[in-house]
Structure formats: C-alpha cells, structure tokens
Design an enzyme around this catalytic site. Structure first.
Site, mmCIF file in Angstrom:
data_model
loop_
_atom_site.group_PDB
_atom_site.id
_atom_site.type_symbol
_atom_site.label_atom_id
_atom_site.label_comp_id
_atom_site.label_asym_id
_atom_site.label_seq_id
_atom_site.Cartn_x
_atom_site.Cartn_y
_atom_site.Cartn_z
ATOM 1 N N CYS A 118 91.832 114.801 50.605
ATOM 2 C CA CYS A 118 92.966 115.307 49.824
ATOM 3 C C CYS A 118 93.649 114.230 48.993
ATOM 4 C CB CYS A 118 93.961 115.996 50.756
ATOM 5 S SG CYS A 118 93.183 117.379 51.602
ATOM 6 N N HIS A 161 103.451 114.497 48.465
ATOM 7 C CA HIS A 161 102.200 115.132 48.911
ATOM 8 C C HIS A 161 102.595 116.509 49.459
ATOM 9 C CE1 HIS A 161 98.057 115.380 50.001
ATOM 10 N NE2 HIS A 161 98.281 115.444 51.299
ATOM 11 N N GLU A 172 105.544 112.045 55.999
ATOM 12 C CA GLU A 172 105.854 111.588 54.641
ATOM 13 C C GLU A 172 107.322 111.154 54.562
ATOM 14 O OE1 GLU A 172 104.633 114.276 51.549
ATOM 15 O OE2 GLU A 172 104.973 112.762 49.979
ATOM 16 N N LYS A 187 103.121 121.721 45.628
ATOM 17 C CA LYS A 187 102.269 122.588 46.455
ATOM 18 C C LYS A 187 103.023 123.829 46.940
ATOM 19 C CE LYS A 187 99.105 118.963 48.094
ATOM 20 N NZ LYS A 187 99.792 117.675 47.800
ATOM 21 N N HIS A 225 97.634 123.980 47.937
ATOM 22 C CA HIS A 225 96.989 122.668 48.061
ATOM 23 C C HIS A 225 95.605 122.740 47.426
ATOM 24 C CE1 HIS A 225 95.734 118.836 49.276
ATOM 25 N NE2 HIS A 225 96.011 118.861 50.567
ATOM 26 N N PHE A 277 92.545 113.468 55.054
ATOM 27 C CA PHE A 277 91.799 113.271 56.295
ATOM 28 C C PHE A 277 90.925 112.030 56.153
ATOM 29 C CE2 PHE A 277 91.553 118.095 57.467
ATOM 30 C CZ PHE A 277 92.880 118.062 57.832
#
Lengths: 414, 427
Positions: B177, B317, B328, B349, B354, B413
């Site tokens: 991502c 994010h 975050e 998002k 996403h 990830f």
C-alpha cells in the site's frame, strides 16, 4: 552534489540453485577442467523439464519456526539466499550496517494453494452448482489460509528479509520477470554511484517447480519440451525455455564504504544498460546494438568472456546470437557461455545469477569451460579482466552489463 | 537563481508539471476535485460479481468497460492510460508515444483471475484429467497468448511503456500500500542523480475480484459495514472497522526544475523531500513504539530541509483500520511534536476508499491540488472522532486554508513506510 562517482563493488554473495548451495559448490562444478552436471526433473512439470532447487536447510537462516510458517518455499529461498549474502559480506548481526542497508528485491509472487485451486476448478467445471459465484466465495473463504496471502505477496520477500535479517533502510520490490533483476541492480548501481546509499542488498529468487507458473509461460507457448541439451541446440527450432530455480542475492557497496570497514570485493560492476522494444523482427537486436554503443569504449579488443542469459525462446535466440557474433566487427572476440544450459531460466534471479557468476570468474581469475559442444562456445584461457553479460527477457527487455576487476586484492582467491 | 535549480543539499530541485487522476469519484482532476471538496463518497455495493457468502460486499469499483469477463490487468492498464494521458497533456511534454524520461509504475502483483483460469480449465484438450495436469494439457494445445501478454508481473508496465514510450526499461514496482509513494520516490531519486530530466510516475490498481476481497478479509483488514457503503470508510472515527477496497489510478509528471523552466512548463508544485524506513516487527503491523514510521517522517523532513512547523497540512494514510489510524497519530505526534497541534490532517480514503497500489500516487495528486486550491478536502464520516486520536482531522466539511506544503504518508504490509513532502512553486 558530488560529481565524483563511486565505484560499485560486489562484497557479498548468496547463491542457491539447481547446481548446489554456496559459491564453493558452484565453483566446484564450474571451475576449468570440471564439467557441470545440470540437474533436470522431467516429471514434476511434465511435459516440460525444469531445474529443481536443491534442498536447503531453512533453519540455518530462518531460525524461528513462527517466521518459517509465514512463508512459502519461494520466500524461504529468497530470505535464505539474502541471509547468505549478508553473512558473506560481514553485514549480518551488525545493527549499524543493517540500518543503512538498502534493499531492492526482484520478485514475482509466492505459491498458490494448488489443491484448493484444483478442487474449485473441478467443482465449477461440473457446472452443477446452482450458484457458482456463491460456491466460489464460500470455498475461498473457508479453504484459503489467512497466512497464504502474505506468502504470495511479492513485496513480502523483502518484508521477510527485514523481519528475519533486520535490514531496515529503504525497501523496494521490482516486478517484471528477467528485467526486474536487471532494473534492481541497475538502480542500486546508480544510487551508489551518486551517493544515494552506500550499501545495498539486491537479488531475487525463482522456483521452477510450480504449475501455476508453468501455466503462465505456456500461455505463450514459451516452454521447451524437446530434447535436453545446450540452449544453442535450439537455433534451428521454434525454440522454448527450460525454467530453472535459484535464489541469488548480492551485497553491493561503494568502494569507500567497503574499504573503510575492510571489506574486500569479488569484482566491480562497471556498467548496466537496458532498454526495451515491442520485439518486431530485428528490433531487439537494434536495442542491443544501441546499448553496446553506450559501453563499447569500456571494452578492450580481443577475447572477451560473455555470459548470455539467452533462454531459448525464438526468434530472440537467433537475434541475440547474431548480435553477440557481431561483436567481432568491433574487434571483440566474444567467448560465449549459455548459462541457461546448466541452470535454466531463473527469471527474476537470472541477472543476479549472471552477475554472481561473472564475479566468481573474475575473483577466481579463470573462466568456465564451454557448456556445449555445438561449436558456439569456444575455450578461453587466461584470466578474465572483464565479463560481459547479455541478458534479454523471454518476452520483453534487453540488457547488457560489464563486470570487471577492481585494482585491489580480490576475495575468494585460493 | 541557482537556489531554485538546486535544493538545500545541492541536488536538482524536482517539480511536478503534470497530474492525472481517475477514481470511483470520477475521471480527471476537475471531477475528482469537485467531489472531494463536496465530501462525496465513491463507495457502493459491489455489482461486478456475486457477493453472497462474503463478509465484505462493498468497494469503490470503477465499471469494467471491456468485452466479456472481467480482466483485471486490462482494467488497470485502461485506468492508467487515462491518468497518464491527462498528466502528459497538462505537462505538454514529449510527443505522442515518446516520453522523454524514465517510467515508474506502481502496480499490484498480477495473478490469473478465476474467469480466465476457468476458461483454460474448461477446454477439452485435457480429456479426463483434472487439476493443474488438465490446465497444462489445455494450455499446451490452446492459444492463450493474450493471457501470456497480460498476466506476467511486468505486463501492466510493459503495456504502458509501449503506449507512452519512456526511455530505458519501465520499472514495475510494488511496496504494497506504499507503492504509489515509492514510484514517486524512485522518480525523484532518478532526477536527483541526473539519470533523467523527467519521470512518469504512475500508480494503478483495478483488481477487485472475489479472491482479492477474500484475501483481505482473511487478514481482518476490511470494513464489513455493508449496509452503509458510503459511510463505511471512516478514518479516525471511534467505530472504524477496516478499510474499503477501491480502484483508481493517478500519474505525476516529475521534472528537474531546470528542465521545466527551460521549456516554459507551468510548475504545479515541488517534491521537497522523501523519507523511508523499513519495519522489522511484523508482516502486517508496525512496531508498537512506532519507531520505523517516526523515522520515516523525520527523514522526509530532513530530506526536505524543513521543520515540523513548516508543514501546513498532512494528507494522511488514514485507512480506517483500527491499527493504522492509531499508529499514524502516535507517529505523527512523536515526529512533529507540538507542531501537530493546529496542523490539519485529512484522509482522502474516507471518500475514495483504499486504492492500494495506486493510493500513494492518487494522494500525492490530491495533495498538489490542495496546494493549488487553498482548500482542504475533509475526512468524511467522522461523526464521532476516536477520543484517543487528538488531531484536527477536518471532519466532514472542506476547509479553506492556505497550504504551501503538504506531508503525505503511505504505509504498507511488509513493513513498508514512505513519507513525501510537497510544496508550492519555488520562489
């Protein structure tokens, strides 16, 4: 920004392939006077032969069972080979060095669960499901293991290298078959030259014994199912490739950084150049000519050891061979070795493998005996000062690289 | 003079001269921007395939316009072409089919989708055989060259290279991502080291199919708030329960400031700095102390030569997973200190969902549009902010605000962390 460009040294190597594990095992097979014995399995992916990976003991590089369970064999192989390279470079277990180690991994993807695939295909093909969509959803939900996705994800080879070996500066994963390996090393070399990092771990892995991948190559009828032998034997055929297995990682380092910590090089990466075309007749050869033009002034005349990654797919085989023979017009006498004859096409790992073999030849001061008896490959005597690598993708991408001898004592000499 | 050509470290300044974007909110900058500042959601019930039996039945899909069954790489290529054409036209760079620079494509790892796999399996050449034995017999006899050209890991980037004609090899990359942000990082680095004067940085991801939904579901990553698709992506909310998958593409044309000035291109913004630090803790989670993310953010500011006080806005994010939004906030508090108070932060998002591999590029594009407009798109669906996330998340309604610099975070990830900093045109 400094305009002084750093030299790029190979200071660590990790190699596992169908021939064996480690540089010594490979040198035993490839040293002058020895004839390598390719390992070929004709049943596993029948009717297509493959070069299977040798057994390797993951516990020596991936000690935690909890880590081992999070990966499939492809990630095991890459993480293992990366560990060998870090050990070899003297970087392992050194937190200061690991925190400034940048990583570029050339990756495809990890293994699918072929049993689940097969069961779903059989059921869907019968066509007696009232609602095939719901059947697919329910079966995937109940049969896929949660960890499988992570074992399949391309960037999780790098992720596992970070977790298991503690590499923590930048982490990038390039995709794109053979060219992913080329771009990975080309980018690392560019970054080191221009001070965007001094220490890199670069490489990739591929396992040929995978039906989902065999399917993909044969979609394009790119596989060879004929007689075993030299890749150059396929000159007068429709061609095709035999896939090979390897985990191949290098530690690349600026000369200054290596010298400051007392690390000796195997060899120096002089240049990597690459391009692409749509592979209309003759186009790949033209791209290769343009690439050669960019590095020609670095190549002395006379006999030149050349490692070709030619995989056997046509018409690229004949075009690459013609290109390489054409070096004679520049008073270069190419002494070819078709690496896929002994190792198969190891795809993302192929270019790293070729840089490793070139480094091995330079550090040992000797080139390999011919791999074939068709007359394409000639004897080479003397100590190689440069090795040219010609690495074209089976579908897309052309590249050349020059690995040479730095003016310092080398590693790996007896 | 030389100050605007080189940055505080003597490297070429990298500017943005073209932006293109396609999301579930619309095609092109104009439509996307209108929807973003209006606080609209692009999320809906999935209609591409039956969702019976799936825990998550919502996504931000973009309708597949090809013939026949859904073909994910073709969809990703088609979206990428749209965003790239928009960006290249705005930049006015190169000529048709010849981009004078390098290409970096953030893309998901290709795998043969179920429709195509069954197409192969159902052919008759395999006789009575089953499983992959049947597959191999069928492929050996059949003609599946289109699948060969489309399902390789480099296929999407290769098709885009054939269309846009960049120099050298196209680089196809994945950092999960964070991929979109990585493509911009690679472009910046290539220009800074003088490899190229321009870079075409594309992120594209249009792979929503049964198996992808299942895979993310099994990692407990997705929202299951199926009854209210438009309200399901709720970053920083107390009741957030996962992200919503979405499709999209964005492209940035990056150039050295020198080259952009020389050809009189309009400069849309500057990439001031990039930062990265790989995490070693876990395959899907950050170190509990946030140290890798903190380091990523700190390094981006050092690279940009900027202090926390100089960041006017943060494009989060902000995935809407319990874990991400908490981490975050923790990392931003540590990296920015008191400067985080009063710095607005919002998550695109919440509206777009996403877009995975494309998210970093899409959010970079929106960060630059935010600078241009002086309006911050809101974090929608924020009716009950998580009391443990003490940030000004620009809830629900856009805000007029002078924005000269934006920090954009991307985490993925595999311990992937990237932070980018953009600013308005150099003086």
């Amino acid at each position: 920004m400094s305009t002084e460009q750093s030299e790029v040294w190979v200071t660590g190597i990790g190699l596992v392939s169908s021939l064996g594990e480690g540089l010594d095992a490979h040198w035993q097979q490839l040293a002058p006077g020895n004839t390598p014995t390719p390992s070929i399995d004709t049943d596993n992916q029948a009717p297509f032969p493959v070069h299977p990976i040798v057994d390797f003991d993951i516990s020596t590089q991936i000690p935690k069972r909890s880590d081992q369970r999070q990966m499939g064999k492809w990630q095991h192989l890459g993480t293992y080979a990366a560990g060998l390279a870090l050990d070899d470079a003297g970087v392992s277990h050194n937190p200061d060095l690991l925190a400034q180690t940048n990583m570029i991994v050339a990756a495809g993807g990890g293994e699918r669960d072929l049993e689940v695939d097969s069961a779903i295909m059989a059921t869907l093909a019968q066509g007696d499901q009232e609602d095939p969509g719901t059947y697919l959803n329910n079966t995937l939900m109940s049969e896929l293991r949660p960890t499988l996705f992570l074992a399949q994800l391309s960037n999780l080879m790098a992720g596992n290298i970070s977790i298991v070996h503690g590499v923590t500066d930048s982490s990038r994963t390039f995709m794109g078959e053979e060219m992913a390996g080329v771009s990975a090393i080309e980018t690392a070399v560019g970054q080191i030259r221009h001070g965007q990092g001094e220490l890199f771990l670069v490489g990739g892995a591929y396992i040929a014994e995978r039906a989902d991948m065999t399917m993909l190559w044969e979609f394009g009828h790119a596989l060879w199912s004929g007689q075993q032998g030299s890749v150059w034997d396929r000159r007068d055929t429709d061609g095709g490739m035999v896939m090979g297995s390897a985990g191949a990682f290098l530690v690349l380092e600026s000369k200054e950084h290596a010298e400051a910590r007392g690390a000796q090089p195997y060899a120096r990466i002089n240049s990597v150049v690459a391009g692409r075309c749509n592979r209309q007749a003759g186009e790949a050869q033209e791209v290769a000519e343009d690439l050669l033009e960019q590095i020609a002034d670095r190549i002395p005349s006379g006999p030149l050891p050349v490692l070709s990654g030619c995989c056997g797919v046509q018409p690229q085989l004949n075009e690459e061979l013609e290109f390489l023979k054409g070096l004679s017009a520049r008073e270069i006498d190419p002494v070819l070795r078709g690496v896929t004859t002994v190792l198969g096409n190891t795809l993302e790992a192929q270019f790293p493998v070729n840089v490793i073999l070139a480094s091995l030849a330079i550090s040992k001061g000797a080139f390999f005996d011919p791999f074939d008896d068709t007359g394409v490959e000639q004897e080479f005597s003397g100590q190689p000062e440069q090795v040219l690598i010609s690495n074209w993708g089976h579908w897309r991408g052309e590249s050349l690289a020059l690995v040479d001898k730095p003016d310092v004592p080398l590693r790996g000499q007896d | 003079m030389s100050q605007s050509i080189n940055d505080h470290m003597g490297r070429p300044v990298v500017v943005v001269t073209g932006i293109g974007i396609v999301t579930s909110l619309g095609e092109g900058k104009e439509d996307n921007w209108k929807a973003l500042i209006a606080g609209q959601s692009g999320i809906s019930k999935i209609s591409r395939f039956p969702t019976e039996g799936l825990r998550t039945q919502i996504a931000g899909t973009i309708p597949w316009q090809g013939d026949g069954m859904f073909f994910p790489p073709a969809h990703s290529i088609s979206l990428a072409k749209k965003s790239a054409v928009e960006a290249i036209e705005q930049a006015g760079i190169g000529s048709r089919g010849s981009f004078p620079g390098s290409m970096f494509v953030a893309v998901y790892p290709a795998e043969t989708n179920w429709g195509q796999r069954m197409d192969v399996y159902n052919r008759a050449d395999g006789g009575d055989s089953e499983g992959y034995e049947r597959i191999l017999k069928n492929v050996n006899k059949g003609d599946f060259r289109e699948y060969y050209r489309m399902y390789q890991f480099g296929s999407i980037a290769e098709h885009l290279a054939a269309e846009f004609g960049p120099r050298g090899l196209p680089i196809s990359l994945t950092t999960a991502c964070a991929s979109g942000a990585t493509s911009i990082q690679l472009g910046v680095e290539a220009i800074r080291r003088g490899d190229t004067e321009a870079a075409l940085c594309i992120g594209t991801d249009a792979e929503i199919c049964e198996e992808m939904v299942v895979r993310f579901t099994l990692l407990s990553a997705l929202s299951t708030q199926n009854d209210d698709p438009q309200g399901a992506s709720k970053p920083f909310s107390r009741t957030r329960d996962g992200f919503v998958m979405a499709e999209g593409s964005a492209t940035l044309v990056l150039e050295s400031h020198e080259s952009a000035k020389a050809r009189g291109a309009k400069i849309l913004g500057v990439v001031r700095g990039t930062g990265e630090r790989a995490d070693t803790f876990h395959r899907t989670r950050s170190k509990p102390d946030g140290s890798a993310i903190i380091d990523t953010i700190t390094r981006s500011m050092a690279d940009a030569g900027m202090a926390p006080e100089e960041i006017d806005y943060i494009n989060a994010h902000g995935t809407s997973t319990p874990e991400n939004d908490k981490m975050e906030f923790l990392a931003l508090s540590a990296a920015l200190g008191d400067a985080l108070d009063g710095t607005p932060i919002s998550s695109n998002k919440s509206m777009i969902g996403h877009t995975l591999s494309a998210a970093g590029t899409i959010e970079a594009a929106i960060s630059l549009l935010t600078i241009e407009a002086g309006v911050i798109p809101p974090t929608i669906n924020c009716h009950e902010q998580d009391p443990n996330i003490l940030m000004d998340v620009v809830p629900n309604v856009k805000r007029e605000h002078v924005v000269n610099s934006v920090m954009s975070n991307s985490f993925g990830f595999g311990g992937q962390n990237v932070c980018l900093i953009f600013s308005s045109e150099p003086a």
